[in-house]
Write a protein that holds these residues in place. Sequence first.
Motif, PDB file in Angstrom:
ATOM      1  N   VAL A 142       0.830  -1.202   0.000  1.00 27.19           N
ATOM      2  CA  VAL A 142       0.000   0.000   0.000  1.00 27.19           C
ATOM      3  C   VAL A 142       0.863   1.251   0.000  1.00 27.19           C
ATOM      4  O   VAL A 142       0.609   2.223  -0.706  1.00 27.19           O
ATOM      5  N   VAL A 143       1.945   1.206   0.789  1.00 27.22           N
ATOM      6  CA  VAL A 143       2.802   2.382   0.914  1.00 27.22           C
ATOM      7  C   VAL A 143       3.531   2.674  -0.393  1.00 27.22           C
ATOM      8  O   VAL A 143       3.647   3.812  -0.831  1.00 27.22           O
ATOM      9  N   THR A 144       4.048   1.609  -1.041  1.00 21.74           N
ATOM     10  CA  THR A 144       4.833   1.835  -2.260  1.00 21.74           C
ATOM     11  C   THR A 144       3.961   2.359  -3.402  1.00 21.74           C
ATOM     12  O   THR A 144       4.363   3.261  -4.119  1.00 21.74           O
ATOM     13  N   ASP A 145       2.765   1.779  -3.567  1.00 19.88           N
ATOM     14  CA  ASP A 145       1.808   2.245  -4.573  1.00 19.88           C
ATOM     15  C   ASP A 145       2.454   2.341  -5.961  1.00 19.88           C
ATOM     16  O   ASP A 145       2.323   3.329  -6.678  1.00 19.88           O
ATOM     17  N   LEU A 146       3.204   1.292  -6.317  1.00 16.42           N
ATOM     18  CA  LEU A 146       3.884   1.277  -7.615  1.00 16.42           C
ATOM     19  C   LEU A 146       3.106   0.412  -8.605  1.00 16.42           C
ATOM     20  O   LEU A 146       2.470  -0.568  -8.212  1.00 16.42           O
ATOM     21  N   PRO A 147       3.145   0.754  -9.891  1.00 17.10           N
ATOM     22  CA  PRO A 147       2.431  -0.037 -10.896  1.00 17.10           C
ATOM     23  C   PRO A 147       3.203  -1.296 -11.258  1.00 17.10           C
ATOM     24  O   PRO A 147       3.465  -1.582 -12.435  1.00 17.10           O
ATOM     25  N   LEU A 148       3.607  -2.077 -10.247  1.00 18.37           N
ATOM     26  CA  LEU A 148       4.370  -3.290 -10.462  1.00 18.37           C
ATOM     27  C   LEU A 148       3.742  -4.420  -9.661  1.00 18.37           C
ATOM     28  O   LEU A 148       3.172  -4.193  -8.585  1.00 18.37           O
ATOM     29  N   SER A 149       3.860  -5.621 -10.177  1.00 16.43           N
ATOM     30  CA  SER A 149       3.443  -6.771  -9.388  1.00 16.43           C
ATOM     31  C   SER A 149       4.451  -6.982  -8.264  1.00 16.43           C
ATOM     32  O   SER A 149       5.579  -6.486  -8.300  1.00 16.43           O
ATOM     33  N   ARG A 150       4.025  -7.747  -7.264  1.00 14.61           N
ATOM     34  CA  ARG A 150       4.923  -7.986  -6.128  1.00 14.61           C
ATOM     35  C   ARG A 150       6.181  -8.725  -6.561  1.00 14.61           C
ATOM     36  O   ARG A 150       7.278  -8.426  -6.107  1.00 14.61           O
ATOM     37  N   ALA A 159       7.617  -8.632  -9.501  1.00 14.18           N
ATOM     38  CA  ALA A 159       8.474  -7.704 -10.238  1.00 14.18           C
ATOM     39  C   ALA A 159       9.198  -6.764  -9.285  1.00 14.18           C
ATOM     40  O   ALA A 159      10.378  -6.437  -9.488  1.00 14.18           O
ATOM     41  N   LEU A 160       8.506  -6.352  -8.239  1.00 12.12           N
ATOM     42  CA  LEU A 160       9.130  -5.468  -7.257  1.00 12.12           C
ATOM     43  C   LEU A 160      10.272  -6.175  -6.529  1.00 12.12           C
ATOM     44  O   LEU A 160      11.361  -5.609  -6.356  1.00 12.12           O
TER      45      LEU A 160
END
Length: 327
Positions: free
Chosen positions: A285-293, A295-296
């Motif tokens: 929630v904090v990162t809010d990046l358009p990436l799957s987990r 990929a992150l």
Amino acid sequence: MSAQQPSSLAVSPSRSFPAFAFRFTRLTEGAVLFAVALAVYLSTAIIIVLQMHLIVGDALSRVGNAYYVLFSRDPHLAAIGFVWNPLPSLLVMPLLPFRVIWPALAADGFAGCIVSALAMSAAVYQFRGSMADWGIPRVTGVILTLLFALHPMAIQYGANGDSEALFLLFLIVTARYLSRWLESRSIGALVVAAIALALAYLTRYEAAAVAAGVSALVASISYVRARGFRASRLREAAADALIVASPFALTFILWAFASWVIVGNPFEQFSSVYGTASQLQAGSVVTDLPLSRSALVMGQILGLEPFLLALVVAAVARAIATKDIRV
């Protein structure tokens, strides 16, 4: 006869001395690397924890769990908690009574830093031993060991008191003795790897994935190596897989059973608000990046080790070229 005796007596020490000297040199070399690494990690811990007051919350929590067992209003072993794995806190416990002499052991969580420094130094020792097992030239082995010991993340985890150093130690021991088994089929080496896997699970839950991979590898290699009919090969593969997986499985069951009996849930790391699942959800929630987990996570891994993929390709190529599966 008497004239030949002095020559045989003179030749024997000269033949046995180099082997003894090699063993003594290797032992001393590993001990020196251990001591140097320990000095580096403890010095770093003093700077970042005692002087800069950069204290990792998870590391302090593990020291706190150990403290509750000994010095809470209701001292009891179950106070160690079931969200985190117990081994890091258990290893901290013998240091905490000395807080009356040095309060920072508990107040700043420095007892955890001592444990992580010892664990990472032991990992350095095992790493050097692996280089010797694999026949790496001495100078090259020492250089590679120093590169590992002085890696920024190795220094960080060796100093911060968290559980990564202890986890890494058990992974290296697992890899080292699994390599010995691959070379010699020694059951003793497989047992050591199995015990290291169980201890890794008592350190971090990620060891479950490692145990699954190692068990599958051992079963596959045993099946390929075995001779005879398919049924006998399957039995041999199952036996070897059972040897390497049993300590982990027993540890997994006992820890889950203890958690279930005492707190009513076998897997508090998933159900508790303080557990891993809750933290990962909060992190996404904090990162809010358009990436799957996935990929992150892969991006973080490659950020730490940008040459990882190249090393994997090189290792596979060398394993194929040399027909040495230990790689």
